[in-house]
Design a protein around this motif. Structure first.
Motif, PDB file in Angstrom:
ATOM      1  N   LEU A  53       0.837  -1.203   0.000  1.00 29.54           N
ATOM      2  CA  LEU A  53       0.000   0.000   0.000  1.00 29.54           C
ATOM      3  C   LEU A  53       0.874   1.256   0.000  1.00 29.54           C
ATOM      4  N   ASN A  54       2.136   1.105   0.409  1.00 28.28           N
ATOM      5  CA  ASN A  54       3.052   2.250   0.393  1.00 28.28           C
ATOM      6  C   ASN A  54       3.205   2.846  -1.001  1.00 28.28           C
ATOM      7  N   GLY A  55       3.287   2.004  -2.008  1.00 31.16           N
ATOM      8  CA  GLY A  55       3.476   2.511  -3.365  1.00 31.16           C
ATOM      9  C   GLY A  55       2.195   2.575  -4.165  1.00 31.16           C
ATOM     10  N   ALA A  56       1.090   2.187  -3.550  1.00 34.65           N
ATOM     11  CA  ALA A  56      -0.161   2.091  -4.318  1.00 34.65           C
ATOM     12  C   ALA A  56      -1.362   2.310  -3.418  1.00 34.65           C
ATOM     13  N   ALA A  57      -1.546   3.526  -2.946  1.00 34.06           N
ATOM     14  CA  ALA A  57      -2.625   3.762  -1.988  1.00 34.06           C
ATOM     15  C   ALA A  57      -4.025   3.567  -2.585  1.00 34.06           C
ATOM     16  N   PHE A  58      -4.718   4.605  -3.003  1.00 27.74           N
ATOM     17  CA  PHE A  58      -6.130   4.425  -3.378  1.00 27.74           C
ATOM     18  C   PHE A  58      -6.322   4.048  -4.850  1.00 27.74           C
ATOM     19  N   LEU A  59      -5.769   4.836  -5.766  1.00 28.40           N
ATOM     20  CA  LEU A  59      -5.723   4.489  -7.198  1.00 28.40           C
ATOM     21  C   LEU A  59      -7.077   4.126  -7.821  1.00 28.40           C
ATOM     22  N   LEU A  60      -8.103   4.901  -7.521  1.00 33.28           N
ATOM     23  CA  LEU A  60      -9.443   4.625  -8.063  1.00 33.28           C
ATOM     24  C   LEU A  60      -9.491   4.810  -9.585  1.00 33.28           C
ATOM     25  N   PHE A  61      -8.950   5.912 -10.078  1.00 36.38           N
ATOM     26  CA  PHE A  61      -8.928   6.172 -11.526  1.00 36.38           C
ATOM     27  C   PHE A  61      -8.232   5.016 -12.247  1.00 36.38           C
ATOM     28  N   GLU A  62      -7.089   4.601 -11.707  1.00 32.39           N
ATOM     29  CA  GLU A  62      -6.304   3.535 -12.317  1.00 32.39           C
ATOM     30  C   GLU A  62      -7.068   2.207 -12.325  1.00 32.39           C
ATOM     31  N   LEU A  63      -7.760   1.921 -11.216  1.00 35.53           N
ATOM     32  CA  LEU A  63      -8.542   0.681 -11.152  1.00 35.53           C
ATOM     33  C   LEU A  63      -9.625   0.682 -12.231  1.00 35.53           C
ATOM     34  N   LYS A  64     -10.284   1.811 -12.399  1.00 33.73           N
ATOM     35  CA  LYS A  64     -11.339   1.896 -13.428  1.00 33.73           C
ATOM     36  C   LYS A  64     -10.763   1.622 -14.818  1.00 33.73           C
ATOM     37  N   GLN A  65      -9.581   2.171 -15.107  1.00 38.09           N
ATOM     38  CA  GLN A  65      -8.956   1.963 -16.419  1.00 38.09           C
ATOM     39  C   GLN A  65      -8.663   0.479 -16.639  1.00 38.09           C
ATOM     40  N   VAL A  66      -8.122  -0.179 -15.614  1.00 33.80           N
ATOM     41  CA  VAL A  66      -7.766  -1.602 -15.743  1.00 33.80           C
ATOM     42  C   VAL A  66      -9.024  -2.463 -15.875  1.00 33.80           C
ATOM     43  N   VAL A  67     -10.068  -2.153 -15.118  1.00 33.44           N
ATOM     44  CA  VAL A  67     -11.317  -2.928 -15.210  1.00 33.44           C
ATOM     45  C   VAL A  67     -11.939  -2.776 -16.605  1.00 33.44           C
ATOM     46  N   LYS A  68     -11.859  -1.562 -17.177  1.00 37.97           N
ATOM     47  CA  LYS A  68     -12.365  -1.360 -18.559  1.00 37.97           C
ATOM     48  C   LYS A  68     -11.625  -2.284 -19.527  1.00 37.97           C
ATOM     49  N   LEU A  69     -10.306  -2.357 -19.390  1.00 39.82           N
ATOM     50  CA  LEU A  69      -9.497  -3.212 -20.271  1.00 39.82           C
ATOM     51  C   LEU A  69      -9.805  -4.689 -20.016  1.00 39.82           C
ATOM     52  N   LYS A  70     -10.005  -5.023 -18.742  1.00 41.88           N
ATOM     53  CA  LYS A  70     -10.325  -6.413 -18.370  1.00 41.88           C
ATOM     54  C   LYS A  70     -11.658  -6.834 -19.005  1.00 41.88           C
ATOM     55  N   GLN A  71     -12.597  -5.894 -19.070  1.00 33.84           N
ATOM     56  CA  GLN A  71     -13.906  -6.200 -19.665  1.00 33.84           C
ATOM     57  C   GLN A  71     -13.812  -6.412 -21.172  1.00 33.84           C
ATOM     58  N   LYS A  72     -12.694  -5.987 -21.766  1.00 31.32           N
ATOM     59  CA  LYS A  72     -12.458  -6.244 -23.199  1.00 31.32           C
ATOM     60  C   LYS A  72     -11.736  -7.577 -23.381  1.00 31.32           C
ATOM     61  N   SER A  73     -11.756  -8.393 -22.329  1.00 28.35           N
ATOM     62  CA  SER A  73     -11.134  -9.723 -22.329  1.00 28.35           C
ATOM     63  C   SER A  73      -9.617  -9.697 -22.532  1.00 28.35           C
ATOM     64  N   MET A  74      -8.986  -8.627 -22.079  1.00 30.11           N
ATOM     65  CA  MET A  74      -7.525  -8.562 -22.166  1.00 30.11           C
ATOM     66  C   MET A  74      -6.923  -9.306 -20.977  1.00 30.11           C
ATOM     67  N   SER A  75      -5.808  -9.970 -21.203  1.00 29.46           N
ATOM     68  CA  SER A  75      -5.119 -10.674 -20.118  1.00 29.46           C
ATOM     69  C   SER A  75      -4.360  -9.652 -19.273  1.00 29.46           C
ATOM     70  N   SER A  76      -3.944 -10.074 -18.087  1.00 25.61           N
ATOM     71  CA  SER A  76      -3.174  -9.190 -17.202  1.00 25.61           C
ATOM     72  C   SER A  76      -1.913  -8.688 -17.897  1.00 25.61           C
ATOM     73  N   GLU A  77      -1.274  -9.572 -18.660  1.00 24.11           N
ATOM     74  CA  GLU A  77      -0.037  -9.194 -19.360  1.00 24.11           C
ATOM     75  C   GLU A  77      -0.319  -8.169 -20.454  1.00 24.11           C
ATOM     76  N   GLU A  78      -1.422  -8.356 -21.189  1.00 23.84           N
ATOM     77  CA  GLU A  78      -1.810  -7.384 -22.227  1.00 23.84           C
ATOM     78  C   GLU A  78      -2.151  -6.032 -21.603  1.00 23.84           C
TER      79      GLU A  78
END
Length: 196
Positions: A9-34
Motif C-alpha cells: 500500500l506504500n506505493g499504491a494507496a487508493f488508485l481509483l482512476f487507475e482501477l477503473k482503467q484496468v477494469v475497462k481493459l479487463k472487460q475487453k477480455s484482455m489478459s493481465s499481461e496485455e
C-alpha cells in the motif's frame, strides 16, 4: 491460499482512476499481461515515472482480478461513492493487513458509534501486529510510518475519514445491490469491515 502481510500500500494507496482503467481493459477480455503492456506503453494512467507506474499497476491488476463482472459494472457505471466502496473492498481483499486494520479498528469504532480515529489507535494496531507477526516485526520504522500514512490516505479517499489530517470518521453509504452481491459471493466480512 492465505494472503501474506505486505507493505504494498506504500506505493499504491487508493488508485481509483487507475482501477477503473484496468477494469475497462479487463472487460475487453484482455489478459493481465496485455493490460500491463498497454498501460505502460500508452500511459493509460496518465502518470509520471514508469517505475512508480509499474509498481502501482501490479497492485491495481491484483485488485481488478478480485472484481467480478457485476462489481466491475458497478465500479464503472455506479456513483462515485459506490466506486470508492468497491475500490476499498478490492484493497481489503488483496491486502490482509489492511483488511485486519479495517476489521479490528475501523469496523469496531463504527459499530460502537465511536466516530474518532486517534493516532494511538493506529499505533496500537501496528504494535500488536509487530508482536504477532515475524514479518511485520522485520519491517523498518520508515516502512511502518509510510504504511500508517497510506492507511490514512485510503480512509480519506474512500470517504471514511472526513478530512485528510482529521480524526473524525464517516459512515459509508454502500449501494444495497452491491452489498447484497458481496454477501451472495461470500464476501460479507468485507461489507462488515466497512462498518455495515
Amino acid at each position: 491460499m492465505e494472503i501474506q502481510y505486505k507493505a504494498s500500500l506504500n506505493g499504491a494507496a487508493f488508485l481509483l482512476f487507475e482501477l477503473k482503467q484496468v477494469v475497462k481493459l479487463k472487460q475487453k477480455s484482455m489478459s493481465s499481461e496485455e493490460i500491463r503492456r498497454k498501460v505502460l506503453e500508452e500511459n493509460v494512467f496518465q502518470g509520471g515515472k514508469k517505475s512508480s507506474m509499474s509498481r502501482a499497476l501490479t497492485s491495481v491488476i491484483r485488485r481488478a482480478e478480485v472484481i467480478d463482472q457485476t462489481i466491475g459494472e458497478k465500479l464503472l457505471e455506479g456513483s462515485l461513492e459506490t466506486s470508492k466502496a468497491i475500490n476499498l473492498y478490492s484493497i481489503m481483499k488483496t491486502d490482509l493487513l489492511f483488511y485486519e486494520f479495517m476489521s479490528e479498528v475501523i469496523c469496531d469504532k463504527l459499530h460502537n458509534d465511536i466516530l474518532l480515529l486517534e493516532k494511538k489507535d493506529i499505533n496500537l494496531f501496528f504494535t500488536v501486529k509487530i508482536e504477532q507477526s515475524e514479518l511485520v516485526a522485520q519491517w523498518s520504522e520508515v516502512t511502518i510510518k509510510k504504511l500508517k500514512r497510506a492507511y490514512l490516505q485510503v480512509l480519506f479517499e474512500s470517504g471514511i475519514l472526513k478530512e485528510r489530517q482529521g480524526t473524525e470518521l464517516n459512515r459509508l453509504v454502500i449501494d444495497e445491490q452491491l452489498k447484497e452481491h458481496l454477501k451472495y459471493i461470500g464476501d460479507a466480512k468485507y461489507v462488515h469491515a466497512m462498518g455495515e
